[in-house]
Design a protein around this motif. Sequence first.
Motif, PDB file in Angstrom:
ATOM      1  N   UNK A 128       0.809  -1.219   0.000  1.00  0.00           N
ATOM      2  CA  UNK A 128       0.000   0.000   0.000  1.00  0.00           C
ATOM      3  C   UNK A 128       0.841   1.267   0.000  1.00  0.00           C
ATOM      4  N   UNK A 129       2.073   1.168  -0.453  1.00  0.00           N
ATOM      5  CA  UNK A 129       2.914   2.353  -0.562  1.00  0.00           C
ATOM      6  C   UNK A 129       3.231   3.008   0.757  1.00  0.00           C
ATOM      7  N   UNK A 130       3.092   2.237   1.838  1.00  0.00           N
ATOM      8  CA  UNK A 130       3.337   2.838   3.142  1.00  0.00           C
ATOM      9  C   UNK A 130       4.802   3.187   3.309  1.00  0.00           C
ATOM     10  N   UNK A 131       5.029   4.318   3.942  1.00  0.00           N
ATOM     11  CA  UNK A 131       6.383   4.751   4.268  1.00  0.00           C
ATOM     12  C   UNK A 131       6.568   4.728   5.775  1.00  0.00           C
ATOM     13  N   UNK A 132       7.781   4.426   6.177  1.00  0.00           N
ATOM     14  CA  UNK A 132       8.168   4.541   7.579  1.00  0.00           C
ATOM     15  C   UNK A 132       9.056   5.764   7.706  1.00  0.00           C
ATOM     16  N   UNK A 133       8.710   6.634   8.641  1.00  0.00           N
ATOM     17  CA  UNK A 133       9.415   7.895   8.812  1.00  0.00           C
ATOM     18  C   UNK A 133      10.350   7.837  10.014  1.00  0.00           C
ATOM     19  N   UNK A 134      11.478   8.528   9.878  1.00  0.00           N
ATOM     20  CA  UNK A 134      12.336   8.732  11.033  1.00  0.00           C
ATOM     21  C   UNK A 134      11.706   9.729  11.993  1.00  0.00           C
ATOM     22  N   UNK A 135      12.361   9.912  13.129  1.00  0.00           N
ATOM     23  CA  UNK A 135      11.821  10.795  14.161  1.00  0.00           C
ATOM     24  C   UNK A 135      12.027  12.277  13.848  1.00  0.00           C
ATOM     25  N   UNK A 136      12.794  12.564  12.817  1.00  0.00           N
ATOM     26  CA  UNK A 136      12.994  13.949  12.414  1.00  0.00           C
ATOM     27  C   UNK A 136      14.244  14.577  13.007  1.00  0.00           C
TER      28      UNK A 136
ATOM     29  N   UNK B  79       8.689  11.985  17.957  1.00  0.00           N
ATOM     30  CA  UNK B  79       8.232  10.645  17.567  1.00  0.00           C
ATOM     31  C   UNK B  79       7.953  10.534  16.086  1.00  0.00           C
ATOM     32  N   UNK B  80       8.304  11.533  15.332  1.00  0.00           N
ATOM     33  CA  UNK B  80       8.074  11.459  13.900  1.00  0.00           C
ATOM     34  C   UNK B  80       6.600  11.347  13.573  1.00  0.00           C
ATOM     35  N   UNK B  81       6.301  10.669  12.481  1.00  0.00           N
ATOM     36  CA  UNK B  81       4.917  10.459  12.062  1.00  0.00           C
ATOM     37  C   UNK B  81       4.562   8.995  12.280  1.00  0.00           C
ATOM     38  N   UNK B  82       3.421   8.771  12.874  1.00  0.00           N
ATOM     39  CA  UNK B  82       2.952   7.403  13.079  1.00  0.00           C
ATOM     40  C   UNK B  82       1.643   7.206  12.337  1.00  0.00           C
ATOM     41  N   UNK B  83       1.574   6.120  11.599  1.00  0.00           N
ATOM     42  CA  UNK B  83       0.424   5.848  10.744  1.00  0.00           C
ATOM     43  C   UNK B  83      -0.746   5.334  11.564  1.00  0.00           C
ATOM     44  N   UNK B  84      -1.900   5.974  11.407  1.00  0.00           N
ATOM     45  CA  UNK B  84      -3.096   5.579  12.163  1.00  0.00           C
ATOM     46  C   UNK B  84      -3.918   4.587  11.352  1.00  0.00           C
ATOM     47  N   UNK B  85      -4.368   5.019  10.192  1.00  0.00           N
ATOM     48  CA  UNK B  85      -5.123   4.194   9.256  1.00  0.00           C
ATOM     49  C   UNK B  85      -4.755   4.620   7.844  1.00  0.00           C
ATOM     50  N   UNK B  86      -5.054   3.741   6.896  1.00  0.00           N
ATOM     51  CA  UNK B  86      -4.817   4.101   5.515  1.00  0.00           C
ATOM     52  C   UNK B  86      -5.861   3.448   4.614  1.00  0.00           C
ATOM     53  N   UNK B  87      -5.845   3.885   3.355  1.00  0.00           N
ATOM     54  CA  UNK B  87      -6.828   3.377   2.395  1.00  0.00           C
ATOM     55  C   UNK B  87      -6.156   3.247   1.032  1.00  0.00           C
ATOM     56  N   UNK B  88      -6.423   2.119   0.380  1.00  0.00           N
ATOM     57  CA  UNK B  88      -5.842   1.915  -0.953  1.00  0.00           C
ATOM     58  C   UNK B  88      -6.866   2.144  -2.048  1.00  0.00           C
ATOM     59  N   UNK B  89      -8.051   2.588  -1.672  1.00  0.00           N
ATOM     60  CA  UNK B  89      -9.047   2.878  -2.682  1.00  0.00           C
ATOM     61  C   UNK B  89     -10.395   3.147  -2.044  1.00  0.00           C
ATOM     62  N   UNK B  90     -11.286   3.677  -2.850  1.00  0.00           N
ATOM     63  CA  UNK B  90     -12.632   3.985  -2.367  1.00  0.00           C
ATOM     64  C   UNK B  90     -13.269   2.743  -1.754  1.00  0.00           C
TER      65      UNK B  90
END
Lengths: 114, 115
Positions: free
Chosen positions: A99-107, B41-52
């Motif tokens: 799903x094209x997910x990226x993992x990000x560093x803490x910045x 803590x950078x960015x943390x992924x909550x939820x995602x969607x690959x299409x409608x």
Amino acid sequence: AQSVTQLGSHVSVSEGALVLLRCNYSSSVPPYLFWYVQYPNQGLQLLLKYTTGATLVKGINGFEAEFKKSETSFHLTKPSAHMSDAAEYFCAVSEGTNAGKSTFGDGTTLTVKP
Amino acid sequence: NAGVTQTPKFRVLKTGQSMTLLCAQDMNHEYMYWYRQDPGMGLRLIHYSVGEGTTAKGEVPDGYNVSRLKKQNFLLGLESAAPSQTSVYFCASRRGSSGGPNEQFFGPGTRLTVL
């Protein structure tokens, strides 16, 4: 699994000095690597990305990064810092699938002193 | 093109209240994401969607729900807000995998405080 480590949460340089922001990654497949910049109270925007091919990647605002597979690194550099470069910088890794997910560093927060 | 927009920009909630954050993109992107950003803590992924009509859990999904009824919109809901959900929320979108190793495009963020 993929992961990113940014060495140094804060970097301070003088205006005109070299900027070096460090990023090491871990990936089970050949990775796609990205650097994003975030200015205060804004979203992230792409600086540059590595996909395949040339290992030295040039981005916007005079930044560049070199992909070194043997060192699993993708450090960001700029020869001469400008006051407007002050921002937070994020390194990210994507394996292209999943799903094209990226993992990000803490910045890394870059401060530029006059 | 407006790119990725988020509504609202700021919100203050009391513990237990509910709210919905709206993300809209006009780039016809297949994939959309919700992140939270906390200091150090950078960015943390909550939820995602690959299409409608499709959604999936990310790294930190507890306490959140999402819906993607239209391709251009991705909603993030908090049913019963908690102080631990105080954060800056970012929405992002990107082209689907057929477009190769594409970058994500981010909205300007929503700053949420839960008292």
